[in-house]
Design an enzyme around this catalytic site. Structure first.
Site, short mmCIF file in Angstrom:
data_model
loop_
_atom_site.label_atom_id
_atom_site.label_comp_id
_atom_site.label_asym_id
_atom_site.label_seq_id
_atom_site.Cartn_x
_atom_site.Cartn_y
_atom_site.Cartn_z
N GLY A 54 38.35 -34.21 32.42
CA GLY A 54 38.13 -33.32 31.29
C GLY A 54 36.81 -33.58 30.60
O GLY A 54 36.14 -34.59 30.83
N LEU A 95 26.95 -31.71 30.71
CA LEU A 95 28.16 -31.94 31.51
C LEU A 95 28.12 -31.13 32.80
O LEU A 95 28.07 -29.89 32.76
CB LEU A 95 29.41 -31.55 30.70
CG LEU A 95 29.55 -32.22 29.32
CD1 LEU A 95 30.87 -31.79 28.67
CD2 LEU A 95 29.47 -33.74 29.44
N ALA A 96 28.13 -31.84 33.91
CA ALA A 96 28.00 -31.14 35.19
C ALA A 96 28.80 -31.83 36.28
O ALA A 96 28.40 -31.83 37.45
CB ALA A 96 26.53 -31.07 35.58
N ASN A 131 -16.67 -9.51 59.92
CA ASN A 131 -15.80 -8.36 60.16
C ASN A 131 -14.89 -8.67 61.34
O ASN A 131 -15.38 -8.95 62.44
CB ASN A 131 -16.65 -7.12 60.47
CG ASN A 131 -15.80 -5.87 60.50
OD1 ASN A 131 -15.62 -5.20 59.50
ND2 ASN A 131 -15.24 -5.56 61.66
N LYS A 154 -2.41 -17.12 58.67
CA LYS A 154 -1.67 -18.38 58.50
C LYS A 154 -2.62 -19.55 58.51
O LYS A 154 -3.48 -19.62 59.37
CB LYS A 154 -0.66 -18.53 59.64
CG LYS A 154 0.23 -19.74 59.52
CD LYS A 154 0.54 -20.38 60.86
CE LYS A 154 -0.59 -21.26 61.35
NZ LYS A 154 -0.28 -22.01 62.57
N GLU A 177 42.30 -23.96 23.35
CA GLU A 177 41.89 -23.52 24.68
C GLU A 177 42.76 -22.34 25.12
O GLU A 177 43.91 -22.22 24.72
CB GLU A 177 42.02 -24.68 25.68
CG GLU A 177 41.00 -25.79 25.46
CD GLU A 177 39.56 -25.31 25.51
OE1 GLU A 177 39.19 -24.61 26.47
OE2 GLU A 177 38.80 -25.62 24.57
N ARG A 220 -15.91 -9.58 79.42
CA ARG A 220 -14.91 -8.71 80.03
C ARG A 220 -15.51 -8.16 81.31
O ARG A 220 -16.73 -8.20 81.49
CB ARG A 220 -14.52 -7.58 79.09
CG ARG A 220 -15.67 -6.74 78.57
CD ARG A 220 -15.19 -5.47 77.87
NE ARG A 220 -15.89 -5.15 76.65
CZ ARG A 220 -16.98 -4.39 76.59
NH1 ARG A 220 -17.56 -3.92 77.68
NH2 ARG A 220 -17.54 -4.10 75.41
N TYR A 245 -4.33 -10.94 63.89
CA TYR A 245 -3.69 -12.22 63.59
C TYR A 245 -4.77 -13.28 63.45
O TYR A 245 -5.57 -13.48 64.37
CB TYR A 245 -2.70 -12.62 64.70
CG TYR A 245 -2.19 -14.04 64.49
CD1 TYR A 245 -1.49 -14.38 63.33
CD2 TYR A 245 -2.44 -15.04 65.43
CE1 TYR A 245 -1.06 -15.69 63.11
CE2 TYR A 245 -2.01 -16.35 65.21
CZ TYR A 245 -1.32 -16.66 64.05
OH TYR A 245 -0.90 -17.95 63.83
N ARG A 272 35.65 -21.79 41.16
CA ARG A 272 35.59 -20.33 41.25
C ARG A 272 34.30 -19.78 41.86
O ARG A 272 34.22 -18.61 42.19
CB ARG A 272 35.84 -19.72 39.86
CG ARG A 272 37.29 -19.77 39.45
CD ARG A 272 37.48 -19.39 38.01
NE ARG A 272 37.13 -20.49 37.10
CZ ARG A 272 37.06 -20.38 35.77
NH1 ARG A 272 37.29 -19.21 35.19
NH2 ARG A 272 36.75 -21.42 35.03
#
Ligand code: UD1
Ligand code: CA
Length: 461
Positions: free
Chosen positions: A79, A10-11, A378, A352, A156, A441, A367, A17
């Site tokens: 109910g 039952l849902a 390495n 990633k 109840e 460089r 990264y 609440r």
């Protein structure tokens, strides 16, 4: 399984609440919607089919958890008896037993369910209900017995007299019924009560009038009977479930340094002799091998970790790590990272959608995104893949045994050949052939005595 067996969960209720835009039964405990715990327990006990009665947020509930049950719509929530009645067209002609359980009672164990079913069969009752004795029974239906010791009725909370409120034995919200009698009896339930609702709990006197026997099965384990009506109960259920999960792992040979500070989702698997240190969260479908040391302060979600892996102070999501690798402290493995055997992923490294081959080292401040890093490569301190040109992501390939110096930028798409050596500080934009040295460089220029000359010039002004 003896004969046919069906279950109704039952849902449909609103779960006011909880004060939530998420339906009550979708609130997770142990990492998955509470109602899925009920499905798992029912499947473990063995049922032919589960019917899930939905109403409030029916679409969201069915979309999230509908795969394991036939959804049945209760258009208006009149109910719990009315909810059960909605399944009539599916179950009317069925034989055997129907279990009914409230969707907000997720911690009932398979053992207790089996106990309830055996009691039902032994006593030949038309209905058997699960009860427990609570120190604070407020809010629950109370069990009243007749002089013969049979269940007479359930009162109840809202209907109970002060004397009835003193009764500590309560209705848990799990019942077994003889399917044959269920619907005839449910149809006789009225709604003349404080709430104007059709209470399923009014079925018992009706069955008795029909000449049927009712029996009760009491569990001493109060913790499994908690019904989640608000967030306080939700946290309590989480705590109870966590303890249960942690104890299962410890019984299977896993060391938990501090079980109260170890958060393991229900479906996580962990191999023997693995040690989990405090502050660790293992989520979703994570699998951990044997002899690992995980923690402190590690979060692993939906990942597969091999044997003898060490991970500290790190976050891993949807990744795979093979045996004898060490990760962290302070590493971040984002989805689809595949780390080989005996790899070292050190501090402040983010990976990633990449693979890192066996024996490679990525020790600090790196990264690696959209890359294939070969075996024994390495990646020195500060080396990074430049995988994004502002529009597209590109791939970097570093073949085995290559050495990437400190502070190297590998501007993708680019390939570094097998065994090549990239000088520190290089920005690599072209392929590097196997075995080559790449220096990319500005050459250093030293201007002798430049500073002294500058000072002299300044003084002369
Ligand atoms: C219910 C029992 C009470 C028991 C308690 C245990 C009734 C009348 N009372 O009370 O005896 O001690 O559970 O936790 O059954 N639902 C529907 N449709 C409806 C109404 C409810 O599907 O029209 C569902 C709710 O979504 C919920 C379950 O039924 O999952 C129970 O309803 P709830 O309102 O929580 O009942 P309680 O007041 O807790
Ligand atoms: Ca409830």
């Amino acid at each position: 399984m003896n004969g046919e067996r069906y279950a109704i969960v039952l849902a449909a209720g609103k779960g006011t609440r909880m004060k939530s835009s998420l339906h009550k039964v979708l609130h997770p405990i142990g990492g998955k919607p509470m109602v899925e715990h009920i499905f798992s327990t029912l499947e473990q006990v063995g049922v032919n089919q589960i019917y899930l009665v939905v109403g409030h947020d029916a679409d969201a509930v069915v979309e999230r958890v509908g795969g394991r049950a036939i959804p049945v719509l209760q258009g208006e929530q009149l109910g719990t008896a009315h909810a059960v009645l909605q399944t009539e067209s599916f179950l009317r002609e069925k034989e055997g037993i129907t279990l009914v359980i409230n969707g907000d009672t997720p911690l009932v164990t398979a053992e207790t369910m089996k106990g309830l079913l055996s009691r039902h069969q032994e006593t030949g009752a038309a209905a058997t209900l699960l009860t427990t004795k609570l120190d604070r029974p407020t809010g629950y239906g109370r069990i009243l017995y007749d002089e013969m010791g049979n269940v007479a009725k359930i009162v109840e909370e809202k209907e109970a007299t002060p004397a009835e409120k003193m009764i500590q034995e309560v209705n848990v919200g799990l019942y077994t019924f003889h399917t044959k009698f269920l619907f005839d009896a449910v149809k006789k339930i009225g709604n003349k009560n404080q709430q104007g609702e059709y209470y399923l709990t009014d079925i018992f006197p009706i069955l008795q009038e029909m000449g049927q026997k009712i029996s009760a099965y009491r569990t001493e384990n109060q913790q499994e009977t908690i019904s989640i009506n608000d967030r306080i109960a939700l946290s309590e259920a989480e705590r109870i479930l966590r303890k249960r999960i942690n104890e299962t792992h410890m019984k299977e040979g896993v060391t938990l340094q501090d079980p109260e500070r170890t958060y393991i989702d229900a479906d996580v698997r962990i191999g023997r002799d693995t040690v989990i240190l405090a502050g660790t969260h293992l989520r979703g479908n994570t699998r951990i091998g044997e002899g690992c040391i995980i923690g402190p302060d590690v979060e692993i979600t939906d990942s597969i970790i091999g044997d003898e892996v060490t991970i500290s102070h790190s976050v891993l999501i949807e990744s795979r790590v093979e045996e004898k690798t060490t990760i962290g402290p302070f590493a971040y493995l984002r989805p689809n990272s595949k780390i080989g055997k005996k790899v070292k992923i050190g501090d402040f490294v983010e990976i990633k959608n990449s693979s890192v081959g066996d024996g490679a080292k990525v020790p600090h401040l790196t990264y690696v995104g959209d890359a294939e890093i070969g075996a024994r490569v390495n990646m020195s301190c500060g080396s990074i893949t430049v995988n994004y040109d502002g529009v597209h992501k590109h791939k970097t390939v570093v073949e085995e045994d290559a050495f990437i110096g400190c502070n190297v930028n590998l501007v993708a798409p680019v390939t570094v050949g097998k065994g090549a050596f990239i000088a520190a500080g290089s920005t690599i934009t072209d392929p590097v052939p196997p075995g080559a040295l790449a220096v990319a460089r500005q050459r250093q220029v030293n201007k002798e005595n430049y500073v002294a000359k500058l000072m002299a010039k300044k003084k002369g002004e």
